[in-house]
Design an enzyme around this catalytic site. Structure first.
Site, PDB file in Angstrom:
ATOM      1  CD  GLU A  46      -2.921  -1.055   0.143  1.00 18.61           C
ATOM      2  OE1 GLU A  46      -2.863  -0.281  -0.469  1.00 18.61           O
ATOM      3  OE2 GLU A  46      -3.416  -2.217  -0.089  1.00 18.61           O
ATOM      4  CG  HIS A  95      -7.952  -1.658  -1.893  1.00 20.15           C
ATOM      5  ND1 HIS A  95      -7.236  -2.542  -3.097  1.00 20.15           N
ATOM      6  CD2 HIS A  95      -9.229  -1.417  -2.273  1.00 20.15           C
ATOM      7  CE1 HIS A  95      -8.191  -2.444  -4.240  1.00 20.15           C
ATOM      8  NE2 HIS A  95      -9.251  -1.672  -3.559  1.00 20.15           N
TER       9      HIS A  95
END
Length: 249
Positions: free
Chosen positions: A10, A159
């Site tokens: 990420e 996510h």
């Protein structure tokens, strides 16, 4: 046995060349198509602001990351973990670009450079490219593939690298099932959703019954193969195999 490392990151934004940084790395290890407990996960202090759009996707704030290690603090442990493994990433160009930018800052070789253990170029497999070859013209995002293979992604409310690596590993198993053996090792997964990918019955080779074709079935098969041979202009694979078997016998 092949050691696979499913990797996801990420980031603070979408563009590594613009100085965006990695804020989370997660890796899941699989050996012989079976999950192990040797995984890698860390949050990272990016030492810069996080784009609002990116934060809406992964939910990670600068306040949460303020006391986390920097990439330079974990780079040696991370590279040791990767050594000797084949890395599997979905849309690899994105993650590789960010990882290489971080590695360059830390004075290390690119992620797709030589493996310290083997000295060979580190192997990276892109499941997005695999999916495009199998499903041309269709959506092949991780979400779309989970839906296509009926993989439970209810834990993916945001996510997150840890959840996404687990989903990625199960997508990879679905994309490659049947390539190694009839027992593809899904029984070792701790996620029961893997059973949905191939049905509820996971039969191991030791329990398979062998049913021999009858004389009538063999004759009918030969007729069908001859028809395929004629229709394909002599290119039917089964006909060629049968001819080779007769020659050997």
């Amino acid at each position: 046995m092949t050691r696979l490392i499913f990797l996801d990151t990420e980031t603070t934004g979408l563009e590594a060349p613009q100085g965006h940084r990695i804020i989370e790395i997660a890796c899941v290890e699989m050996i012989g198509r079976r999950f192990t407990e040797n995984n890698f996960h860390t949050y990272l202090n990016p030492e810069r602001e996080i784009d609002a759009a990116a934060q809406n996707i992964h939910g990670l704030s600068l306040e949460f990351l303020a006391d986390k290690p920097r990439f330079a603090d974990i780079v040696d442990d991370f590279l040791r973990y990767l050594d000797g493994g084949e890395i599997v990433i979905h849309n690899a160009a994105f993650d590789v670009g960010f990882l290489n930018a971080e590695l360059k800052r830390a004075g290390r070789a690119p992620i797709d450079g030589p493996d310290v253990t083997t000295g060979k170029t580190r192997a990276i497999t892109d499941t997005w490219k695999m999916a495009r070859e199998q499903f041309p013209g269709k959506k092949n995002s991780l979400d779309a593939l989970c839906e296509r293979f009926e993989i439970d992604k209810s834990a993916r409310t945001l996510h997150g690298a840890r959840v996404d690596t687990q989903l990625l590993a199960e997508v990879y198993l679905a994309l490659t099932r049947g390539q190694d053996s009839l027992d593809i090792g899904l029984g070792a997964s701790h996620n029961t959703s893997t059973k949905k990918m191939i049905g509820t019955a996971l039969v191991r080779p030791a329990n398979l019954r062998v049913l021999r074709a009858s004389a009538d079935e063999i004759a009918a098969h030969h007729v069908m193969v001859e028809g395929l041979q004629t229709a394909s202009g002599g290119k039917a694979v089964w006909a060629n195999l049968r001819h080779s078997a007769k020659t050997v016998n």
